[in-house]
Motif scaffolding. Sequence first.
Motif, short mmCIF file in Angstrom:
data_model
loop_
_atom_site.label_atom_id
_atom_site.label_comp_id
_atom_site.label_asym_id
_atom_site.label_seq_id
_atom_site.Cartn_x
_atom_site.Cartn_y
_atom_site.Cartn_z
N ASN A 195 -39.69 -1.51 -10.12
CA ASN A 195 -39.65 -0.87 -8.81
C ASN A 195 -38.90 -1.69 -7.77
O ASN A 195 -38.64 -1.21 -6.69
CB ASN A 195 -41.08 -0.63 -8.31
N LYS A 196 -38.58 -2.94 -8.07
CA LYS A 196 -37.98 -3.84 -7.09
C LYS A 196 -36.55 -4.18 -7.48
O LYS A 196 -36.27 -4.48 -8.63
CB LYS A 196 -38.82 -5.12 -7.01
N LEU A 197 -35.63 -4.14 -6.51
CA LEU A 197 -34.25 -4.51 -6.75
C LEU A 197 -34.11 -6.03 -6.69
O LEU A 197 -34.61 -6.66 -5.77
CB LEU A 197 -33.33 -3.88 -5.70
N GLN A 198 -33.46 -6.62 -7.66
CA GLN A 198 -33.28 -8.07 -7.71
C GLN A 198 -31.79 -8.40 -7.70
O GLN A 198 -31.03 -7.82 -8.45
CB GLN A 198 -33.88 -8.63 -9.02
N PRO A 199 -31.36 -9.32 -6.83
CA PRO A 199 -29.97 -9.76 -6.83
C PRO A 199 -29.64 -10.47 -8.14
O PRO A 199 -30.49 -11.14 -8.73
CB PRO A 199 -29.87 -10.72 -5.66
N LYS A 200 -28.37 -10.35 -8.57
CA LYS A 200 -27.96 -10.97 -9.82
C LYS A 200 -27.63 -12.44 -9.68
O LYS A 200 -27.92 -13.23 -10.56
CB LYS A 200 -26.74 -10.24 -10.39
N SER A 201 -26.98 -12.84 -8.59
CA SER A 201 -26.53 -14.22 -8.48
C SER A 201 -27.21 -14.94 -7.32
O SER A 201 -27.84 -14.33 -6.46
CB SER A 201 -25.01 -14.26 -8.27
N VAL A 202 -27.06 -16.26 -7.32
CA VAL A 202 -27.64 -17.09 -6.26
C VAL A 202 -26.98 -16.76 -4.93
O VAL A 202 -27.65 -16.71 -3.89
CB VAL A 202 -27.46 -18.59 -6.61
N LEU A 203 -25.68 -16.51 -4.94
CA LEU A 203 -24.95 -16.21 -3.71
C LEU A 203 -25.47 -14.93 -3.06
O LEU A 203 -25.64 -14.87 -1.84
CB LEU A 203 -23.45 -16.10 -3.99
N THR A 204 -25.74 -13.92 -3.86
CA THR A 204 -26.27 -12.68 -3.29
C THR A 204 -27.70 -12.86 -2.81
O THR A 204 -28.12 -12.21 -1.86
CB THR A 204 -26.18 -11.51 -4.29
N LYS A 205 -28.46 -13.76 -3.45
CA LYS A 205 -29.81 -14.06 -2.97
C LYS A 205 -29.75 -14.73 -1.61
O LYS A 205 -30.51 -14.39 -0.70
CB LYS A 205 -30.54 -14.97 -3.95
N ILE A 206 -28.82 -15.67 -1.45
CA ILE A 206 -28.66 -16.36 -0.16
C ILE A 206 -28.20 -15.38 0.90
O ILE A 206 -28.70 -15.37 2.03
CB ILE A 206 -27.68 -17.54 -0.30
N ALA A 207 -27.24 -14.52 0.56
CA ALA A 207 -26.73 -13.53 1.52
C ALA A 207 -27.84 -12.57 1.94
O ALA A 207 -27.94 -12.21 3.12
CB ALA A 207 -25.57 -12.77 0.91
N ALA A 208 -28.67 -12.17 1.01
CA ALA A 208 -29.79 -11.28 1.34
C ALA A 208 -30.79 -11.98 2.25
O ALA A 208 -31.31 -11.39 3.19
CB ALA A 208 -30.45 -10.79 0.07
N PHE A 209 -31.07 -13.25 1.98
CA PHE A 209 -31.99 -14.04 2.80
C PHE A 209 -31.47 -14.14 4.23
O PHE A 209 -32.21 -13.93 5.19
CB PHE A 209 -32.16 -15.44 2.19
N VAL A 210 -30.18 -14.46 4.37
CA VAL A 210 -29.57 -14.61 5.70
C VAL A 210 -29.56 -13.28 6.43
O VAL A 210 -29.87 -13.20 7.62
CB VAL A 210 -28.15 -15.20 5.56
N ALA A 211 -29.22 -12.20 5.73
CA ALA A 211 -29.14 -10.89 6.36
C ALA A 211 -30.53 -10.40 6.78
O ALA A 211 -30.67 -9.79 7.84
CB ALA A 211 -28.50 -9.89 5.42
N ASP A 212 -31.53 -10.65 5.98
CA ASP A 212 -32.88 -10.20 6.30
C ASP A 212 -33.44 -10.88 7.54
O ASP A 212 -34.18 -10.27 8.32
CB ASP A 212 -33.84 -10.44 5.13
N ARG A 213 -33.11 -12.12 7.74
CA ARG A 213 -33.68 -12.88 8.85
C ARG A 213 -32.74 -13.00 10.04
O ARG A 213 -33.09 -13.62 11.02
CB ARG A 213 -34.09 -14.26 8.35
N ASN A 214 -31.53 -12.43 9.95
CA ASN A 214 -30.56 -12.42 11.05
C ASN A 214 -30.28 -13.85 11.54
O ASN A 214 -30.27 -14.12 12.73
CB ASN A 214 -31.06 -11.54 12.18
N ILE A 215 -30.04 -14.75 10.62
CA ILE A 215 -29.86 -16.17 10.93
C ILE A 215 -28.63 -16.45 11.79
O ILE A 215 -28.73 -17.26 12.72
CB ILE A 215 -29.86 -17.00 9.63
N PRO A 216 -27.46 -15.82 11.57
CA PRO A 216 -26.32 -16.13 12.45
C PRO A 216 -26.61 -15.85 13.93
O PRO A 216 -26.23 -16.62 14.79
CB PRO A 216 -25.20 -15.22 11.92
N PHE A 217 -27.30 -14.76 14.21
CA PHE A 217 -27.66 -14.46 15.59
C PHE A 217 -28.58 -15.52 16.17
O PHE A 217 -28.42 -15.95 17.31
CB PHE A 217 -28.32 -13.08 15.67
N LEU A 218 -29.55 -15.95 15.39
CA LEU A 218 -30.48 -16.98 15.86
C LEU A 218 -29.78 -18.30 16.11
O LEU A 218 -30.05 -18.97 17.12
CB LEU A 218 -31.61 -17.16 14.85
#
Length: 91
Positions: A23-46
């Motif tokens: 039921n859960k989507l999982q990123p394939k690579s480490v880079l996409t995991k990092i990108a998802a983490f950054v996008a979820d928390r809106n880190i560049p704006f912070l």
Amino acid sequence: MTETTSGEASGDGVRGSQANTGNKLQPKSVLTKIAAFVADRNIPFLVCSIGMIVMLLWAGKFKMTAAGAEGIIPLVSNSPLRSLDHIFWGI
């Protein structure tokens, strides 16, 4: 009437580099995991917001100190616009 792709028709919702595991989507690579983490928390704006706050506080701190007043004296005394004030207004 709109056509659906095979992914949409099956309802798995797989996009880009994500794999469907249960039921859960999982990123394939480490880079996409990092990108998802950054996008979820809106880190560049912070980061930009915190940087701007620090810069404004730093600049504002020197407006009220003796060091700030002494530091601006050469800029004011050698400014061509201030010399025009002296010529026109006699200040």
